[in-house]
Design a protein around this motif. Sequence first.
Motif, PDB file in Angstrom:
ATOM      1  N   ASP A  52      -9.777  -0.508   0.369  1.00  0.00           N
ATOM      2  CA  ASP A  52     -10.290  -0.473  -1.010  1.00  0.00           C
ATOM      3  C   ASP A  52      -9.950  -1.755  -1.762  1.00  0.00           C
ATOM      4  O   ASP A  52     -10.788  -2.299  -2.505  1.00  0.00           O
ATOM      5  CB  ASP A  52      -9.721   0.741  -1.763  1.00  0.00           C
ATOM      6  CG  ASP A  52     -10.328   2.056  -1.297  1.00  0.00           C
ATOM      7  OD1 ASP A  52     -11.366   2.024  -0.614  1.00  0.00           O
ATOM      8  OD2 ASP A  52      -9.754   3.115  -1.605  1.00  0.00           O
ATOM      9  N   VAL A  53      -8.728  -2.246  -1.577  1.00  0.00           N
ATOM     10  CA  VAL A  53      -8.319  -3.495  -2.232  1.00  0.00           C
ATOM     11  C   VAL A  53      -9.163  -4.660  -1.727  1.00  0.00           C
ATOM     12  O   VAL A  53      -9.600  -5.512  -2.514  1.00  0.00           O
ATOM     13  CB  VAL A  53      -6.815  -3.769  -1.990  1.00  0.00           C
ATOM     14  CG1 VAL A  53      -6.454  -5.195  -2.426  1.00  0.00           C
ATOM     15  CG2 VAL A  53      -5.953  -2.766  -2.738  1.00  0.00           C
ATOM     16  N   ARG A 104      -6.229   2.606   1.329  1.00  0.00           N
ATOM     17  CA  ARG A 104      -5.858   1.835   0.137  1.00  0.00           C
ATOM     18  C   ARG A 104      -6.075   0.349   0.375  1.00  0.00           C
ATOM     19  O   ARG A 104      -6.570  -0.382  -0.501  1.00  0.00           O
ATOM     20  CB  ARG A 104      -4.387   2.096  -0.222  1.00  0.00           C
ATOM     21  CG  ARG A 104      -4.104   3.471  -0.800  1.00  0.00           C
ATOM     22  CD  ARG A 104      -2.607   3.717  -0.897  1.00  0.00           C
ATOM     23  NE  ARG A 104      -2.295   4.975  -1.570  1.00  0.00           N
ATOM     24  CZ  ARG A 104      -1.068   5.494  -1.647  1.00  0.00           C
ATOM     25  NH1 ARG A 104      -0.039   4.844  -1.082  1.00  0.00           N
ATOM     26  NH2 ARG A 104      -0.865   6.631  -2.273  1.00  0.00           N
ATOM     27  N   TYR A 160      -1.061  -1.973  -4.633  1.00  0.00           N
ATOM     28  CA  TYR A 160      -2.491  -1.781  -4.367  1.00  0.00           C
ATOM     29  C   TYR A 160      -3.279  -1.297  -5.583  1.00  0.00           C
ATOM     30  O   TYR A 160      -4.462  -1.630  -5.742  1.00  0.00           O
ATOM     31  CB  TYR A 160      -2.679  -0.789  -3.215  1.00  0.00           C
ATOM     32  CG  TYR A 160      -2.391   0.654  -3.598  1.00  0.00           C
ATOM     33  CD1 TYR A 160      -3.412   1.515  -3.989  1.00  0.00           C
ATOM     34  CD2 TYR A 160      -1.082   1.147  -3.592  1.00  0.00           C
ATOM     35  CE1 TYR A 160      -3.151   2.828  -4.363  1.00  0.00           C
ATOM     36  CE2 TYR A 160      -0.813   2.448  -3.963  1.00  0.00           C
ATOM     37  CZ  TYR A 160      -1.843   3.295  -4.341  1.00  0.00           C
ATOM     38  OH  TYR A 160      -1.574   4.582  -4.714  1.00  0.00           O
ATOM     39  N   SER A 161      -2.637  -0.513  -6.460  1.00  0.00           N
ATOM     40  CA  SER A 161      -3.349   0.065  -7.609  1.00  0.00           C
ATOM     41  C   SER A 161      -3.418  -0.881  -8.805  1.00  0.00           C
ATOM     42  O   SER A 161      -4.189  -0.654  -9.743  1.00  0.00           O
ATOM     43  CB  SER A 161      -2.672   1.376  -8.031  1.00  0.00           C
ATOM     44  OG  SER A 161      -1.303   1.151  -8.333  1.00  0.00           O
ATOM     45  N   ASP A 162      -2.627  -1.970  -8.751  1.00  0.00           N
ATOM     46  CA  ASP A 162      -2.594  -2.912  -9.877  1.00  0.00           C
ATOM     47  C   ASP A 162      -3.636  -4.011  -9.658  1.00  0.00           C
ATOM     48  O   ASP A 162      -3.321  -5.199  -9.568  1.00  0.00           O
ATOM     49  CB  ASP A 162      -1.191  -3.499 -10.001  1.00  0.00           C
ATOM     50  CG  ASP A 162      -0.953  -4.140 -11.360  1.00  0.00           C
ATOM     51  OD1 ASP A 162      -1.876  -4.069 -12.203  1.00  0.00           O
ATOM     52  OD2 ASP A 162       0.130  -4.697 -11.567  1.00  0.00           O
ATOM     53  N   ARG A 163      -4.890  -3.610  -9.603  1.00  0.00           N
ATOM     54  CA  ARG A 163      -5.951  -4.522  -9.184  1.00  0.00           C
ATOM     55  C   ARG A 163      -6.280  -5.576 -10.223  1.00  0.00           C
ATOM     56  O   ARG A 163      -6.600  -6.715  -9.879  1.00  0.00           O
ATOM     57  CB  ARG A 163      -7.197  -3.703  -8.820  1.00  0.00           C
ATOM     58  CG  ARG A 163      -6.917  -2.779  -7.646  1.00  0.00           C
ATOM     59  CD  ARG A 163      -8.039  -1.822  -7.379  1.00  0.00           C
ATOM     60  NE  ARG A 163      -7.670  -0.907  -6.310  1.00  0.00           N
ATOM     61  CZ  ARG A 163      -8.468   0.042  -5.837  1.00  0.00           C
ATOM     62  NH1 ARG A 163      -9.686   0.204  -6.350  1.00  0.00           N
ATOM     63  NH2 ARG A 163      -8.061   0.827  -4.868  1.00  0.00           N
ATOM     64  N   THR A 222       0.816  -1.223   0.000  1.00  0.00           N
ATOM     65  CA  THR A 222       0.000   0.000   0.000  1.00  0.00           C
ATOM     66  C   THR A 222       0.850   1.274   0.000  1.00  0.00           C
ATOM     67  O   THR A 222       0.331   2.368   0.221  1.00  0.00           O
ATOM     68  CB  THR A 222      -0.932   0.022   1.222  1.00  0.00           C
ATOM     69  OG1 THR A 222      -0.152  -0.156   2.412  1.00  0.00           O
ATOM     70  CG2 THR A 222      -1.979  -1.072   1.117  1.00  0.00           C
TER      71      THR A 222
END
Length: 372
Positions: free
Chosen positions: A189-190, A186, A145-148, A136
């Motif tokens: 959210d994940v 973050r 975290y952003s590479d969902r 995160t």
Amino acid sequence: MKALVIEKKDLVHNIEQIKRHAQINGPDDNGKNVKIIAVVKGNAYGLGIVEFTKLLIDNGISFFGVSTIEEALQLRKAGIKQDILMLSTTAIKEDVKTLIDNHIIISIGSKEDIKVAEEIAKEENKKVRAHLKIDTGFGRYGFIYSDRDTMVEALKGIENIEIEGTFSHFSVSFFNDKYTKLQFDRFIDVIEVLKMNDIKTGMLHICNSSAFIKFPNMHLNAVRVGSAFLGRIAFKNNLGLKPIAHLEAEVSEIKELPKGFNIGYSNIYTTNKETKVALIPVGYMDGINIETGRDMFRLIDKLRYIVRDIKDFFKGQNMYVKIGDNSCKVLGRIGTYHLVCDITGKDIKIGDKVIIHINPKYVDSNVRREYR
């Protein structure tokens, strides 16, 4: 002989305070108390990993976290059968196989980690226990975290990995509340994305010792506690934790030094009068005057360190040790395995006990650990 002395009664006190804090700030959404994962990395922060872990077990802690394969195996070889979580991830097949074969819960944080764990599981016809790691904003292990999409795609394909938990790690929870909250948001959210895609997350944990104390709302299903057991927290708190360890040695020699005599490396200290000194056979290799990396602190803290270092260079160490009932100033620079202190006017003899307060984490592993 020197020894790192751990006061059992103070350690048990800290354990009870930590358990109480977890219970007060529970239960979780399922009506269960918050699980305490005791982190015993780095030889249990210098306390001796096997004896420390056994004492925790005796006091109701049953889940442990380690950072290396060697630590995990050391616990298993000592007969410890409780759950052990490998907090670092790896895609090295030999290492993953060793962990699985020794019933260690692995961490997975990449497609490569999953691929290797699946291969081993199929070869050995078994289910692999694992925790999912999310990065995160620490920049170490775990799915970013952003590479969902990558994360969901990799996890949807698993067949032989049982995800028993999902976690992340705070980088500045001891002083930066804003960034800590950002990391927490973050992470949550994940978790929501994973649940929307029918991916099991298991128990959720993100708090280290600092966050465990400061942010009860972030406890989730479990917390990871390490340094708090030692009573060493970098900020003021009302948990009532006690420092539990100190270094003990003996005065090995006493001598009289004339006025104008240098003491220690670099000649940074010179006696301004006739001085009686005691030699003590401990030094920076025993963890004396060693500190946590200064890159962990704010700019103002770095400036304070610089000012202090300049003063120390010109005046010597601003440090005291306790010999009997006497507080004695350390003179000159601390050596590898020795220090010199001023005992002028004090009734001190060879063999008198010396007590030095240090961070156990930095005490050489060859120094005997003694639980009292």
